[in-house]
Design a protein around this motif. Structure first.
Motif, PDB file in Angstrom:
ATOM      1  N   VAL A 141     -41.685  38.249 -48.241  1.00 38.16           N
ATOM      2  CA  VAL A 141     -41.517  37.478 -49.359  1.00 38.16           C
ATOM      3  C   VAL A 141     -42.009  36.231 -49.144  1.00 38.16           C
ATOM      4  O   VAL A 141     -42.343  35.833 -48.002  1.00 38.16           O
ATOM      5  CB  VAL A 141     -39.846  37.281 -49.348  1.00 38.16           C
ATOM      6  CG1 VAL A 141     -39.425  38.633 -49.646  1.00 38.16           C
ATOM      7  CG2 VAL A 141     -39.217  36.756 -48.240  1.00 38.16           C
ATOM      8  N   THR A 142     -42.115  35.219 -50.366  1.00 36.42           N
ATOM      9  CA  THR A 142     -42.765  33.983 -50.047  1.00 36.42           C
ATOM     10  C   THR A 142     -41.314  33.186 -49.632  1.00 36.42           C
ATOM     11  O   THR A 142     -40.190  33.042 -50.562  1.00 36.42           O
ATOM     12  CB  THR A 142     -43.174  33.429 -51.379  1.00 36.42           C
ATOM     13  OG1 THR A 142     -43.993  34.427 -51.795  1.00 36.42           O
ATOM     14  CG2 THR A 142     -43.806  32.168 -51.047  1.00 36.42           C
ATOM     15  N   ALA A 143     -41.505  32.824 -48.413  1.00 30.31           N
ATOM     16  CA  ALA A 143     -40.207  31.858 -47.983  1.00 30.31           C
ATOM     17  C   ALA A 143     -40.000  30.535 -48.567  1.00 30.31           C
ATOM     18  O   ALA A 143     -41.387  30.043 -48.706  1.00 30.31           O
ATOM     19  CB  ALA A 143     -40.333  31.788 -46.555  1.00 30.31           C
ATOM     20  N   PRO A 144     -39.006  29.687 -48.765  1.00 30.48           N
ATOM     21  CA  PRO A 144     -39.109  28.438 -49.105  1.00 30.48           C
ATOM     22  C   PRO A 144     -39.719  27.410 -48.227  1.00 30.48           C
ATOM     23  O   PRO A 144     -39.779  27.940 -46.888  1.00 30.48           O
ATOM     24  CB  PRO A 144     -37.538  28.107 -49.280  1.00 30.48           C
ATOM     25  CG  PRO A 144     -36.808  29.310 -49.156  1.00 30.48           C
ATOM     26  CD  PRO A 144     -37.850  30.451 -48.602  1.00 30.48           C
ATOM     27  N   PRO A 145     -39.963  26.386 -48.371  1.00 28.12           N
ATOM     28  CA  PRO A 145     -40.776  25.429 -47.467  1.00 28.12           C
ATOM     29  C   PRO A 145     -39.899  25.228 -46.129  1.00 28.12           C
ATOM     30  O   PRO A 145     -38.544  24.965 -46.426  1.00 28.12           O
ATOM     31  CB  PRO A 145     -40.825  24.171 -48.199  1.00 28.12           C
ATOM     32  CG  PRO A 145     -40.629  24.398 -49.681  1.00 28.12           C
ATOM     33  CD  PRO A 145     -40.055  25.438 -49.855  1.00 28.12           C
ATOM     34  N   GLY A 146     -40.301  25.228 -45.198  1.00 27.27           N
ATOM     35  CA  GLY A 146     -39.503  25.053 -43.661  1.00 27.27           C
ATOM     36  C   GLY A 146     -38.651  26.192 -43.326  1.00 27.27           C
ATOM     37  O   GLY A 146     -38.149  26.137 -42.222  1.00 27.27           O
ATOM     38  N   VAL A 147     -38.733  27.333 -44.056  1.00 25.69           N
ATOM     39  CA  VAL A 147     -38.215  28.593 -43.568  1.00 25.69           C
ATOM     40  C   VAL A 147     -39.470  29.701 -42.955  1.00 25.69           C
ATOM     41  O   VAL A 147     -40.312  29.699 -43.548  1.00 25.69           O
ATOM     42  CB  VAL A 147     -37.454  29.125 -44.637  1.00 25.69           C
ATOM     43  CG1 VAL A 147     -36.854  30.696 -44.472  1.00 25.69           C
ATOM     44  CG2 VAL A 147     -36.466  28.449 -45.412  1.00 25.69           C
ATOM     45  N   THR A 148     -38.849  29.904 -41.816  1.00 23.63           N
ATOM     46  CA  THR A 148     -39.801  31.292 -41.207  1.00 23.63           C
ATOM     47  C   THR A 148     -39.447  32.380 -41.813  1.00 23.63           C
ATOM     48  O   THR A 148     -38.413  33.068 -41.595  1.00 23.63           O
ATOM     49  CB  THR A 148     -39.818  31.081 -39.689  1.00 23.63           C
ATOM     50  OG1 THR A 148     -39.801  29.766 -39.296  1.00 23.63           O
ATOM     51  CG2 THR A 148     -40.576  31.964 -39.027  1.00 23.63           C
ATOM     52  N   ALA A 149     -40.567  32.960 -42.242  1.00 23.38           N
ATOM     53  CA  ALA A 149     -40.313  34.333 -42.890  1.00 23.38           C
ATOM     54  C   ALA A 149     -40.579  35.451 -41.850  1.00 23.38           C
ATOM     55  O   ALA A 149     -41.593  35.299 -41.214  1.00 23.38           O
ATOM     56  CB  ALA A 149     -41.126  34.723 -44.037  1.00 23.38           C
ATOM     57  N   LEU A 150     -39.788  36.388 -41.648  1.00 26.06           N
ATOM     58  CA  LEU A 150     -39.881  37.556 -40.665  1.00 26.06           C
ATOM     59  C   LEU A 150     -39.512  38.981 -41.529  1.00 26.06           C
ATOM     60  O   LEU A 150     -38.928  38.810 -42.434  1.00 26.06           O
ATOM     61  CB  LEU A 150     -38.643  37.504 -39.669  1.00 26.06           C
ATOM     62  CG  LEU A 150     -38.879  36.218 -38.759  1.00 26.06           C
ATOM     63  CD1 LEU A 150     -37.739  36.339 -37.578  1.00 26.06           C
ATOM     64  CD2 LEU A 150     -40.119  36.004 -37.984  1.00 26.06           C
ATOM     65  N   THR A 151     -40.571  39.743 -41.105  1.00 24.69           N
ATOM     66  CA  THR A 151     -40.526  40.938 -41.981  1.00 24.69           C
ATOM     67  C   THR A 151     -39.942  42.173 -40.921  1.00 24.69           C
ATOM     68  O   THR A 151     -40.662  42.176 -39.822  1.00 24.69           O
ATOM     69  CB  THR A 151     -41.811  41.329 -42.377  1.00 24.69           C
ATOM     70  OG1 THR A 151     -42.182  40.366 -43.395  1.00 24.69           O
ATOM     71  CG2 THR A 151     -41.651  42.588 -43.382  1.00 24.69           C
ATOM     72  N   ALA A 152     -39.095  43.175 -41.384  1.00 26.16           N
ATOM     73  CA  ALA A 152     -38.668  44.156 -40.747  1.00 26.16           C
ATOM     74  C   ALA A 152     -39.472  45.491 -40.900  1.00 26.16           C
ATOM     75  O   ALA A 152     -39.808  46.268 -39.878  1.00 26.16           O
ATOM     76  CB  ALA A 152     -37.070  44.247 -40.882  1.00 26.16           C
ATOM     77  N   GLY A 153     -39.350  45.805 -42.204  1.00 25.83           N
ATOM     78  CA  GLY A 153     -40.146  47.057 -42.374  1.00 25.83           C
ATOM     79  C   GLY A 153     -39.284  47.570 -43.926  1.00 25.83           C
ATOM     80  O   GLY A 153     -38.054  47.485 -44.032  1.00 25.83           O
TER      81      GLY A 153
END
Ligand code: TXA
Ligand code: MG
Length: 329
Positions: free
Chosen positions: A265-277
């Motif tokens: 997903v597109t994360a908000p500024p300052g948020v680290t995006a992690l993807t599980a599957g």
């Protein structure tokens, strides 16, 4: 490490030696890495508890090489249990059965039952055969923390407290085995902990319903509500837009914030995006690594969108609920 090569053979020999001497060996399985001791050596099992920091009295699973080893540890194998063993072993299924005296109090926590499993990993199956006994093995993490899914995870968590780590690569399933209690004579089996084998698969193999834990807490003894927890606070939010908003607000209040979602997903500024599957299986395989990743990144908060409660997704949701309860704050 390559199967059947000289290095593997030397490792296996060393592992057998260590186990016979009462030492501890970390073993790869298809679910998570285990910390193994000779199940017939009470002193070795006590050391296992010490290293894990696990309270005494929590029973541990004995890992065996195949169905043929059942009579040594199980006093009675009901028809349902035999069917499940035949259908799913080697595999992510643990059967709770009435114990024989060979399954001692150190392993069973003084219960009249024993947990048995045939792990589906060639290296560990070769080890159990060469060792020619049962391996008492909980997950190879300190008590309450995230289970390891790579040899490096084990080393990072247990360091010098483990005598040897057998590196069998990353675990394919990624969450622990399904625990099915078949010890109650005449009663239908009960799923105590959802895991790698789904309730649907179990019922299909048996041809009748079992008692499930649908999204509810697992009921295996010693499984606390707070378990599988990273240092970051875990917040589970079902809906993606709501999760993004929550992550945004945590980040705005100055917390180091991560967002774990099935799909990117597109994360908000300052948020680290992690993807599980985006399948339950791929989510399960990635879950513990992502929880550890949250710690490696030094996150304060991890907002998580869980997978649907289907298949192994049920187990993932169970572990996430525990991680959320066990969060530092
Ligand atoms: O996939 C797995 O099951 C992994 C790998 C290493 O095999 N092992 C694992 O072990 O998850 P551990 O110790 O972290 O969790 C084992 C669970 C415990 O929650 C314990 O309560 C339950 O199994 N258990 C073991 N023996 C039992 C028994 N006799 N009755 C009821 N529950 C039992
Ligand atoms: Mg564990």
């Amino acid at each position: 490490m390559i199967e059947g090569d000289a290095e593997t053979d030397a490792d296996l020999e060393a592992a057998v030696r260590i186990l016979h001497a009462g030492g501890l060996v970390a073993i790869p399985t298809e679910t998570v890495y285990g910390l193994a001791a000779d199940a017939s050596n009470p002193a070795a099992v006590r050391r296992l508890y010490q290293v894990k920091g696990r309270p005494a009295g929590h029973p541990v699973i004995i890992h065996i090489a195949g169905i043929e080893a059942l009579p040594r540890w199980a006093a009675r194998v009901p028809e349902d249990a035999r069917r499940l063993a035949e259908a799913f072993w080697p595999g992510p299924l643990t059967l709770i059965l009435p114990r024989t005296p060979a399954a001692g109090d150190e392993v069973t926590g003084g219960r009249e039952t024993v947990g048995l499993r045939v792990p589906n990993h060639p290296l560990t199956l070769a080890l159990i055969r060469a060792f020619d006994g049962g391996l008492a093995a909980p997950s190879a993490n300190r008590f309450g923390r995230v289970s390891p899914t790579t040899a490096a995870d084990v080393r990072a968590d247990l360091g010098g407290d483990v005598d040897l780590v057998l590196d069998g690569g990353p675990c394919g399933v990624g969450v622990e085995s399904t625990i099915v209690d078949c010890s109650e004579e005449g009663a239908p089996p009960v799923i105590l902990r959802p895991g790698g084998v789904t309730a649907e698969e179990i019922e299909a193999a048996l041809g009748h319903p079992v008692q499930r834990t649908p999204g509810g807490p697992s009921r295996a003894p010693g499984m606390l509500a707070a378990h599988y927890a990273p240092r970051a606070e875990v917040i589970v939010i079902e809906e993606s837009a709501a999760a993004i908003a929550a992550a945004d607000s945590h980040a705005r209040s100055g917390e180091r914030t991560g967002l774990l979602t099935p799909q990117p997903v597109t994360a908000p500024p300052g948020v680290t995006a992690l993807t599980a599957g985006d399948t339950s299986e791929s989510y399960a395989a990635a879950l513990y690594d992502r929880l550890r990743e949250a710690d490696r990144l030094g996150l304060d908060v991890l907002v998580v969108v869980p997978p649907p409660a289907e298949g192994v997704g049920v187990a993932v949701r169970d572990r996430l609920a525990r991680a959320a309860t066990g969060s530092a704050r």
